[in-house]
Design an enzyme around this catalytic site. Structure first.
Site, PDB file in Angstrom:
ATOM      1  CG  ASP A  21      -2.040   0.979   1.154  1.00  0.00           C
ATOM      2  OD1 ASP A  21      -2.284   1.514   0.061  1.00  0.00           O
ATOM      3  OD2 ASP A  21      -2.678   1.241   2.187  1.00  0.00           O
ATOM      4  CG  ASN A  69      -7.279  -2.208  -6.161  1.00  0.00           C
ATOM      5  OD1 ASN A  69      -6.341  -2.963  -5.934  1.00  0.00           O
ATOM      6  ND2 ASN A  69      -7.586  -1.216  -5.321  1.00  0.00           N
TER       7      ASN A  69
HETATM    8  C1  FPP Z   1      -1.518   0.195  -3.441  1.00  0.00           C
HETATM    9  O1  FPP Z   1      -1.129   1.538  -3.499  1.00  0.00           O
HETATM   10  C2  FPP Z   1      -1.045  -0.581  -4.573  1.00  0.00           C
HETATM   11  C3  FPP Z   1      -1.821  -1.167  -5.520  1.00  0.00           C
HETATM   12  C4  FPP Z   1      -3.296  -1.103  -5.543  1.00  0.00           C
HETATM   13  C5  FPP Z   1      -1.261  -1.918  -6.633  1.00  0.00           C
HETATM   14  C6  FPP Z   1      -0.039  -2.725  -6.331  1.00  0.00           C
HETATM   15  C7  FPP Z   1       0.712  -2.868  -7.585  1.00  0.00           C
HETATM   16  C8  FPP Z   1       2.051  -2.837  -7.725  1.00  0.00           C
HETATM   17  C9  FPP Z   1       3.000  -2.766  -6.611  1.00  0.00           C
HETATM   18  C10 FPP Z   1       2.648  -2.861  -9.069  1.00  0.00           C
HETATM   19  C11 FPP Z   1       2.296  -4.010  -9.936  1.00  0.00           C
HETATM   20  C12 FPP Z   1       2.500  -5.307  -9.298  1.00  0.00           C
HETATM   21  C13 FPP Z   1       3.053  -6.379  -9.876  1.00  0.00           C
HETATM   22  C14 FPP Z   1       3.046  -7.666  -9.127  1.00  0.00           C
HETATM   23  C15 FPP Z   1       3.685  -6.343 -11.186  1.00  0.00           C
HETATM   24  P1  FPP Z   1      -2.256   2.643  -3.636  1.00  0.00           P
HETATM   25  O2  FPP Z   1      -2.431   2.938  -5.066  1.00  0.00           O
HETATM   26  O3  FPP Z   1      -3.485   2.174  -2.925  1.00  0.00           O
HETATM   27  O4  FPP Z   1      -1.593   3.834  -2.865  1.00  0.00           O
HETATM   28  P2  FPP Z   1      -2.326   4.956  -1.996  1.00  0.00           P
HETATM   29  O5  FPP Z   1      -3.015   4.247  -0.876  1.00  0.00           O
HETATM   30  O6  FPP Z   1      -1.204   5.813  -1.538  1.00  0.00           O
HETATM   31  O7  FPP Z   1      -3.277   5.650  -2.909  1.00  0.00           O
END
Ligand code: FPP
Length: 244
Positions: A21, A69
């Protein structure tokens, strides 16, 4: 003593699960868009995967895309899917070199076609690897998983293949997406949030939870070591008493 040397390799968690996250906030701090955060999140995925395998962790499960998501802006969803395709294409060879098997849990049929196919190909290409299983939770939520399991259990009971009074912990586990894995012993969540967000609800009944303030793109080998050291300092009683 370095952090790595403080880890007792004979008491490693067999299975580590991670809620990655904070990519968006990490990017915002740098005046960049959210996609920049996700792109940098991939580096943390690579470093965490390699460090876990190197230590001897057998299962690593990453929450990469939740059912919820899908509700993000279309541009962000497509960018994440594109990133997944690119990453799989680029990293599969490295997974093979590191003897790491790729696996996925979730409603992966709902992924865009190209993404779904790339994922199936990468799973197929790494299927004989034995050092560690890296599971990506994609279009995953625990309630979706449990609903599907309950439907299948009910169908088996209705068809006379399963006696309802025989349904127990083990039977339920065997109907989940994670049927062939041990439950996680350690769950890490980055970015300072203290929530489970619909991840592995059944499987984390006795899991140790570890929260760190770091945003996911800043998570690295040293942060992983800290989480494991913290895990090893805990007294895990599973509802019983400690031996005196
Ligand atoms: C959470 O940060 C992250 C995600 C919803 C996506 C996770 C994806 C990756 C790390 C990259 C792709 C993964 C692979 C395995 C290739 P957020 O967007 O919720 O951050 P925030 O809470 O600060 O808005």
């Amino acid at each position: 003593m370095s952090l790595k040397e403080q880890i007792d390799l004979s008491r490693l968690p067999k299975h580590i699960a991670v809620i990655m996250d904070g990519n968006g906030r990490w990017a915002k701090q740098r005046g960049k868009n959210r996609i920049f955060g996700h792109t940098n999140g991939v580096k943390a995925v690579r470093e965490t995967t390699e460090s876990c395998a190197e230590l001897g962790v057998k299962f690593l499960t990453l929450y990469a895309f939740s059912t919820e998501n899908w509700g993000r802006p279309r541009a962000e969803v497509s960018a994440l899917m594109e990133l997944l395709v690119r990453t799989l294409r680029k990293e599969t060879k490295q997974l093979n070199e590191n003897n790491i098997r790729l696996n996925a849990i979730g409603n992966i049929n709902t992924l865009p076609k190209r993404c779904h196919q790339e994922l199936l190909d990468a799973i197929e290409m790494t299927t004989n690897n034995t050092r560690m299983t890296l599971t990506l939770a994609l279009s995953y939520s625990a309630r979706w998983e449990m609903t599907k399991a309950i439907q299948r259990i009910a169908q088996a009971a209705a068809a006379g293949q399963l006696d309802p009074s025989q349904v127990n912990d083990q039977v339920i586990s065997s109907y989940l997406e994670t049927a062939d894995m041990p439950d996680p012993e350690l769950l890490i969540r980055t970015s300072g949030e203290h929530r489970i967000s619909n991840f592995l609800l059944w499987q984390i009944a006795y899991t140790e939870l570890y929260f760190t303030q770091n945003f996911w793109p800043d998570f690295n080998e040293e942060e992983l070591y800290k989480a494991i050291i913290d895990f090893q300092s805990r007294d895990r009683r599973f509802g019983k008493l400690s031996p005196t």
